[in-house]
Write a protein that holds these residues in place. Structure first.
Motif, PDB file in Angstrom:
ATOM      1  N   ASP A  49      82.049  35.729  37.395  1.00 40.05           N
ATOM      2  CA  ASP A  49      81.279  35.669  36.147  1.00 40.05           C
ATOM      3  C   ASP A  49      79.961  36.406  36.350  1.00 40.05           C
ATOM      4  O   ASP A  49      79.543  36.670  37.480  1.00 40.05           O
ATOM      5  N   ALA A  50      79.318  36.736  35.240  1.00 40.33           N
ATOM      6  CA  ALA A  50      78.034  37.440  35.309  1.00 40.33           C
ATOM      7  C   ALA A  50      77.128  36.963  34.200  1.00 40.33           C
ATOM      8  O   ALA A  50      77.574  36.538  33.129  1.00 40.33           O
ATOM      9  N   SER A  51      75.841  37.027  34.459  1.00 36.81           N
ATOM     10  CA  SER A  51      74.823  36.738  33.450  1.00 36.81           C
ATOM     11  C   SER A  51      73.664  37.687  33.696  1.00 36.81           C
ATOM     12  O   SER A  51      73.702  38.511  34.612  1.00 36.81           O
ATOM     13  N   LYS A  52      72.620  37.552  32.916  1.00 37.14           N
ATOM     14  CA  LYS A  52      71.442  38.383  33.118  1.00 37.14           C
ATOM     15  C   LYS A  52      70.684  37.988  34.384  1.00 37.14           C
ATOM     16  O   LYS A  52      69.819  38.732  34.843  1.00 37.14           O
ATOM     17  N   VAL A  95      79.901  42.016  33.631  1.00 35.49           N
ATOM     18  CA  VAL A  95      81.142  41.306  33.924  1.00 35.49           C
ATOM     19  C   VAL A  95      82.087  42.181  34.744  1.00 35.49           C
ATOM     20  O   VAL A  95      82.786  41.692  35.644  1.00 35.49           O
ATOM     21  N   LEU A  96      82.117  43.473  34.457  1.00 40.08           N
ATOM     22  CA  LEU A  96      82.950  44.387  35.239  1.00 40.08           C
ATOM     23  C   LEU A  96      82.512  44.394  36.699  1.00 40.08           C
ATOM     24  O   LEU A  96      83.341  44.395  37.614  1.00 40.08           O
ATOM     25  N   ASN A  97      81.213  44.385  36.932  1.00 38.15           N
ATOM     26  CA  ASN A  97      80.702  44.311  38.301  1.00 38.15           C
ATOM     27  C   ASN A  97      81.077  42.994  38.961  1.00 38.15           C
ATOM     28  O   ASN A  97      81.420  42.951  40.143  1.00 38.15           O
ATOM     29  N   PHE A 124      88.422  35.652  35.187  1.00 34.66           N
ATOM     30  CA  PHE A 124      87.098  35.884  34.602  1.00 34.66           C
ATOM     31  C   PHE A 124      87.203  35.732  33.090  1.00 34.66           C
ATOM     32  O   PHE A 124      88.306  35.655  32.541  1.00 34.66           O
ATOM     33  N   ASP A 125      86.059  35.663  32.429  1.00 31.46           N
ATOM     34  CA  ASP A 125      86.070  35.194  31.036  1.00 31.46           C
ATOM     35  C   ASP A 125      85.621  36.233  30.009  1.00 31.46           C
ATOM     36  O   ASP A 125      85.091  35.872  28.964  1.00 31.46           O
ATOM     37  N   ALA A 126      85.832  37.518  30.297  1.00 27.32           N
ATOM     38  CA  ALA A 126      85.459  38.554  29.337  1.00 27.32           C
ATOM     39  C   ALA A 126      86.632  39.506  29.129  1.00 27.32           C
ATOM     40  O   ALA A 126      87.114  40.128  30.078  1.00 27.32           O
ATOM     41  N   SER A 127      87.087  39.615  27.887  1.00 27.35           N
ATOM     42  CA  SER A 127      88.264  40.439  27.598  1.00 27.35           C
ATOM     43  C   SER A 127      87.964  41.934  27.652  1.00 27.35           C
ATOM     44  O   SER A 127      88.845  42.735  27.974  1.00 27.35           O
ATOM     45  N   THR A 128      86.718  42.334  27.356  1.00 30.81           N
ATOM     46  CA  THR A 128      86.385  43.765  27.346  1.00 30.81           C
ATOM     47  C   THR A 128      86.612  44.397  28.709  1.00 30.81           C
ATOM     48  O   THR A 128      87.228  45.461  28.830  1.00 30.81           O
ATOM     49  N   ALA A 129      86.133  43.739  29.752  1.00 31.43           N
ATOM     50  CA  ALA A 129      86.296  44.278  31.104  1.00 31.43           C
ATOM     51  C   ALA A 129      87.773  44.348  31.483  1.00 31.43           C
ATOM     52  O   ALA A 129      88.214  45.309  32.131  1.00 31.43           O
ATOM     53  N   LEU A 130      88.544  43.351  31.093  1.00 34.08           N
ATOM     54  CA  LEU A 130      89.970  43.360  31.403  1.00 34.08           C
ATOM     55  C   LEU A 130      90.682  44.506  30.688  1.00 34.08           C
ATOM     56  O   LEU A 130      91.567  45.157  31.247  1.00 34.08           O
TER      57      LEU A 130
END
Length: 224
Positions: A49-52, A95-97, A124-130
């Motif tokens: 996961d990623a955040s700021k 999120v990609l990172n 992971f929880d982001a569809s864009t990166a997938l």
């Protein structure tokens, strides 16, 4: 801060330091068993996961006996340059990172004990990166370089990439940061989502695996 070693801190710095120390109170009470491997085959699950604030990853081993244990976890501070991007671009790239971070951790663990893991899934929880990883259609060199490394690791280690709801993602705790007392009481952090050992409770998979993934590395949630 150009000061001598024995200067007195300003009151606002003292308060800030006190708040930081309070976050870590109870950290010594968190116990994670070190003897994770008992000679049995197991499934490996890595969450990212990623955040700021940070990238976070956490990995778990699920044995055929139905035991789920935290193996290793880490966090990395988000680079300042990424925070300067437009939010619509920065969050998916963060999120990609994090996904790349998780794939690298999975590769390390597999190479450490190649005979142990019968399946490996990175969640992971982001569809864009997938979608970037599966389609490879981004025009950004930044994205394409990371997608290339992710797919290289995925093919080498036969990784499955899966979407997980944020509420079920233990790496969310690592990426946004929580107090030690929260970690101490968090079954999600210490043992992963309950559905790792309970197939019937596994969340619906709205994000597709590719045909290659289905044939080469079917997900196997081992029975309790």
């Amino acid at each position: 801060m150009d000061q001598s070693w024995d200067f007195r801190l300003r009151e606002e710095l003292i308060r800030e330091l006190g708040a930081i120390l309070k976050i870590y109170m109870g950290l010594e009470n968190i116990k994670v068993p070190r003897n994770a491997h008992q000679g049995h085959q197991a499934a490996l699950h890595v969450f990212a996961d990623a955040s700021k604030q940070a990238f976070g990853v956490a990995s778990y081993m699920v044995t055929i006996e139905g035991k789920c244990q935290l193996l290793t976890a880490m966090a990395r501070v988000t680079p300042k340059r990424m925070l300067e991007l437009d939010e619509s671009q920065s969050i998916p790239k963060l999120v990609l990172n994090a996904l790349l971070f998780g794939c690298r951790l999975a590769q390390y663990l597999i190479e450490l004990r190649p005979e142990t893991y019968v399946s490996t899934t990175v969640w992971f929880d982001a569809s864009t990166a997938l979608q970037w990883v599966h389609s490879r259609q981004s025009t950004s060199p930044y994205v394409l370089n990371r997608v290339e490394e992710i797919n290289r690791i995925r093919l080498k280690c036969l990784l499955l990439l899966k979407h997980v709801p944020t509420s079920c993602n233990p790496a969310d705790l690592a990426s946004r940061g929580v107090a030690a007392k929260v970690v101490l009481k968090s079954n999600l952090w210490l043992h992963g989502p309950a559905w790792l050992i309970d197939v019937s409770a596994c969340p619906n998979q709205s994000i597709f695996p590719t045909e290659w993934e289905i044939k080469a590395c079917p997900i196997r949630l081992l029975p309790p």
